[in-house]
Structures are given as structure tokens and as C-alpha cells.
Design an enzyme around this catalytic site. Structure first.
Site, PDB file in Angstrom:
ATOM      1  N   LEU A   1       0.866  -1.176   0.000  1.00 30.10           N
ATOM      2  CA  LEU A   1       0.000   0.000   0.000  1.00 30.10           C
ATOM      3  C   LEU A   1       0.903   1.225   0.000  1.00 30.10           C
ATOM      4  O   LEU A   1       2.002   1.201   0.563  1.00 30.10           O
ATOM      5  CB  LEU A   1      -0.895   0.026   1.247  1.00 30.10           C
ATOM      6  CG  LEU A   1      -1.935  -1.092   1.386  1.00 30.10           C
ATOM      7  CD1 LEU A   1      -2.657  -0.959   2.730  1.00 30.10           C
ATOM      8  CD2 LEU A   1      -2.931  -1.080   0.248  1.00 30.10           C
ATOM      9  N   ASP A   2       0.436   2.296  -0.622  1.00 27.63           N
ATOM     10  CA  ASP A   2       1.197   3.537  -0.602  1.00 27.63           C
ATOM     11  C   ASP A   2       1.373   4.020   0.838  1.00 27.63           C
ATOM     12  O   ASP A   2       0.584   3.668   1.733  1.00 27.63           O
ATOM     13  CB  ASP A   2       0.483   4.617  -1.414  1.00 27.63           C
ATOM     14  CG  ASP A   2       0.406   4.273  -2.888  1.00 27.63           C
ATOM     15  OD1 ASP A   2       1.249   3.474  -3.354  1.00 27.63           O
ATOM     16  OD2 ASP A   2      -0.490   4.795  -3.568  1.00 27.63           O
ATOM     17  N   LYS A   3       2.381   4.840   1.045  1.00 24.76           N
ATOM     18  CA  LYS A   3       2.699   5.348   2.380  1.00 24.76           C
ATOM     19  C   LYS A   3       1.465   5.882   3.104  1.00 24.76           C
ATOM     20  O   LYS A   3       1.253   5.596   4.288  1.00 24.76           O
ATOM     21  CB  LYS A   3       3.752   6.448   2.269  1.00 24.76           C
ATOM     22  CG  LYS A   3       4.055   7.166   3.572  1.00 24.76           C
ATOM     23  CD  LYS A   3       5.049   8.301   3.357  1.00 24.76           C
ATOM     24  CE  LYS A   3       5.297   9.074   4.637  1.00 24.76           C
ATOM     25  NZ  LYS A   3       6.229  10.215   4.444  1.00 24.76           N
TER      26      LYS A   3
ATOM     27  N   ARG B   1      -5.517   5.565  -7.640  1.00 23.25           N
ATOM     28  CA  ARG B   1      -5.301   7.014  -7.724  1.00 23.25           C
ATOM     29  C   ARG B   1      -5.201   7.471  -9.177  1.00 23.25           C
ATOM     30  O   ARG B   1      -5.788   8.493  -9.567  1.00 23.25           O
ATOM     31  CB  ARG B   1      -4.038   7.373  -6.950  1.00 23.25           C
ATOM     32  CG  ARG B   1      -4.112   6.995  -5.462  1.00 23.25           C
ATOM     33  CD  ARG B   1      -2.748   7.035  -4.796  1.00 23.25           C
ATOM     34  NE  ARG B   1      -2.195   8.381  -4.786  1.00 23.25           N
ATOM     35  CZ  ARG B   1      -0.956   8.656  -4.409  1.00 23.25           C
ATOM     36  NH1 ARG B   1      -0.129   7.670  -4.045  1.00 23.25           N
ATOM     37  NH2 ARG B   1      -0.522   9.890  -4.419  1.00 23.25           N
TER      38      ARG B   1
END
Length: 326
Positions: free
Chosen positions: A141-143, A240
Site C-alpha cells: 500500500l502507498d505510504k 489514484r
């Protein structure tokens, strides 16, 4: 101090026709994302990768339908130090860990984040993960994306989970708050690759990798929509990029989004919350997979991330009342 362990990696693969014409090392990097391309190249050069029972060169091309057999020694040297970072464990057994990742936690160490990552935390929680590629992490997962991640604890589980991801068996569902009003769900099918000029970003590009995202409307508010989003593929920044591609970027996404647009006449609290939301409004709320050892179907669901839940409460107030009582 680094820990060293050795495992024998055995894989039998078949080249998909849609990979025809690409180099062997690139094809293997796509089929086996758990291993670095450099490591795969070393295995090819050492004759540990056979294509239709013959050794090949790194630059040799494949044309679809070939059988690839790998038998190689995996010497894992963990150069990343364990760190006592708290983890929110949703599930744990001898084969799996399921984690609720908070915002702000980077998954893998990198140049800008050499430590303080999920990988460092996992090595402290389960030292045996040093023997696995990327400490057992099979997806990321992204930060600043919150929610569910699964981590393998054994090489058997690691292989099985990577294969489930490749075959699109793993079910991943997200909650995404986006700008604009959507009246119906849909499907985004658009290839994703590196942005042609901004190399830190991804983009919809003709020569990108196939990417498919499904979404449905859960709630509508003035100027915003809460979506349930499911991934059919797992490309970097997929949700996104795809939401921005259909002109409904995520709230708080400064990389792919637009400036916040508070609804006209909204309360100051809501305007401030929208303008100050510190991350992309994306939360991995459900995760389903087949247990790599027992074969049981497993499904986890967690509550909404607290910061996103608070923002939704403010939006619901605006949608149901709309009168400024201050």
C-alpha cells in the site's frame, strides 16, 4: 547484524501469449515480482532457468507458450534492521500475518526511507521473515493509504500468495472518497506505466501494463462521492491514477488530484477538514484470499480509518442538513 539463510526456489511457469516478444529477464520479472530483476538475471546466467528444458541468455526473447523451469538457491541476507514499531495485527497464524497499516508508514526501505518501515517492524515481530523475499511482503500500500495487507511467514505461503495475486484470486476492496458527483458505478480499463516526463509518477499510457479497476457508488455528498473500489489488477498507484483519469481524483491526493473544492456554503469545519486532509482518502477495508496451507477461504474486514470516518461524518452533515448553525 545481518542474518543469512538459504532456501531452494523451484518454479514451473508457462509464458502467456501477451508477453510474446519480450526479453526473458523482463518476462520473469513480471511473472515473479517477489524477486528482483537482478537476482533473476543472475539465475539465468548461472543456468538455473531453463526454457523448454534449455538454458537461455538474459536478452533472449520468448514468444508465448514456452515452459520455464527454475531451480535456484536463494541466499537471503537481510541488511535491514529489526525495529520495535507497533503493528496492528488483524490475524496471525504460522503461515500468515494480516496487518492494518496506518497512514504514514512506508512499506519497504528505500533511499528516502532507509528505516522506520513496515519491513523493519515485521523483522522485529517475526525474525524468521529475514529468510523470505522482502520479509514476506507480497503486495503493498502507498505510504499514506491505510488498511489491510497480508504478509507470508513461510516460503510456501509466499509462493502461494504470489500465485493467487498473479491469478487474480486475492480480493481487495477499498473505500475511496473522490471529488465530484458520480451517479453510477463503472469499470476503468486503462494501461498504467511510468509518466513520460515525471518519473516519480504513474500515468495512463499506451505502452503501460494492463490495469482494471471496478467501482460502485456507496454515498453521495455535495461535490463528493464515496466509492467502493475493487482491483482486478494491482499496478502501482492504480486507484489514484484511474480515478484521476476519469476526472474524479481522490480527496487529499496532491500527486494526482486537484485543489480541494469545499461545497458552496459549507460550514467552516468541513471546509477546513477538506482543505487540510493530509493524505489521499483511500482505505483498504476488505481482503479475501485462499489460505496457502489449509485451502480455506478467508476474508477480513476492518472499520474505516478514523481520519476518513471523521471527514465522512462532516460531509454527511452537510448532505442531510446543509444549514450552518454556527
Amino acid at each position: 547484524m545481518s542474518s543469512i539463510s538459504t532456501e531452494t526456489v523451484r518454479r514451473s511457469l508457462r509464458v502467456d501469449p501477451d508477453l510474446a516478444g519480450d526479453r526473458l529477464d523482463r518476462v520473469l520479472a513480471r511473472l515473479l515480482p517477489e524477486f528482483s530483476r537482478g537476482r533473476l538475471q543472475r539465475w539465468i546466467e548461472a543456468g538455473q532457468v531453463l526454457v523448454d528444458d534449455r538454458p537461455c541468455r538474459v536478452r533472449d526473447k520468448v514468444w508465448g507458450g514456452e515452459s520455464i523451469r527454475i531451480e535456484a538457491e536463494l541466499a537471503a541476507v537481510d541488511t535491514h534492521q529489526p525495529q520495535a514499531i507497533a503493528l496492528d495485527l488483524v490475524y496471525e497464524d504460522a503461515h500468515l500475518l494480516v496487518i492494518n497499516k496506518p497512514a504514514g508508514l512506508v512499506v519497504h526501505p528505500a533511499a528516502g526511507n532507509p528505516d522506520g518501515t513496515l519491513q523493519n517492524a515485521l523483522l522485529h515481530r517475526a525474525p524468521e521473515l529475514s529468510a523470505l523475499p522482502r520479509a514476506g511482503i507480497v503486495h503493498r500500500l502507498d505510504k499514506d493509504t491505510t488498511g489491510l495487507m497480508v504478509v507470508a511467514r513461510t516460503l510456501q505461503a509466499h509462493h502461494a500468495l504470489v500465485e493467487q495475486l498473479r491469478r487474480r484470486i486475492v480480493h481487495r476492496e477499498y473505500r475511496a472518497l473522490v471529488l465530484g458527483t458520480l451517479v453510477a458505478g463503472g469499470r476503468v480499463e486503462a494501461p498504467i506505466g511510468r509518466h513520460p516526463t515525471q518519473r516519480t509518477k504513474m500515468a495512463v499510457v499506451n505502452n503501460g501494463r494492463a490495469a482494471i479497476t471496478h467501482y460502485r457508488v456507496l454515498e453521495s455528498y455535495p461535490g463528493h462521492t464515496l466509492l467502493a473500489v475493487e482491483l482486478e489488477t494491482g499496478r502501482t498507484h492504480q486507484i489514484r491514477v484511474h480515478m484521476a483519469h476519469i476526472h474524479h481524483p481522490l480527496v487529499g491526493d496532491t500527486t494526482y488530484g486537484a485543489r480541494p473544492r469545499p461545497p458552496r456554503g459549507c460550514r467552516p469545519e468541513l471546509a477546513a477538514a477538506l482543505q487540510g486532509f493530509p493524505r489521499q482518502a483511500l482505505h483498504a477495508i476488505r481482503l479475501g484470499l485462499i489460505h496457502p496451507v489449509t485451502g480455506a477461504e478467508m476474508l477480513w474486514e476492518i472499520p474505516m480509518a478514523p481520519d476518513l470516518a471523521a471527514l465522512l461524518d462532516l460531509l454527511r452533515w452537510k448532505a442531510t442538513d446543509g444549514i450552518d448553525h454556527s
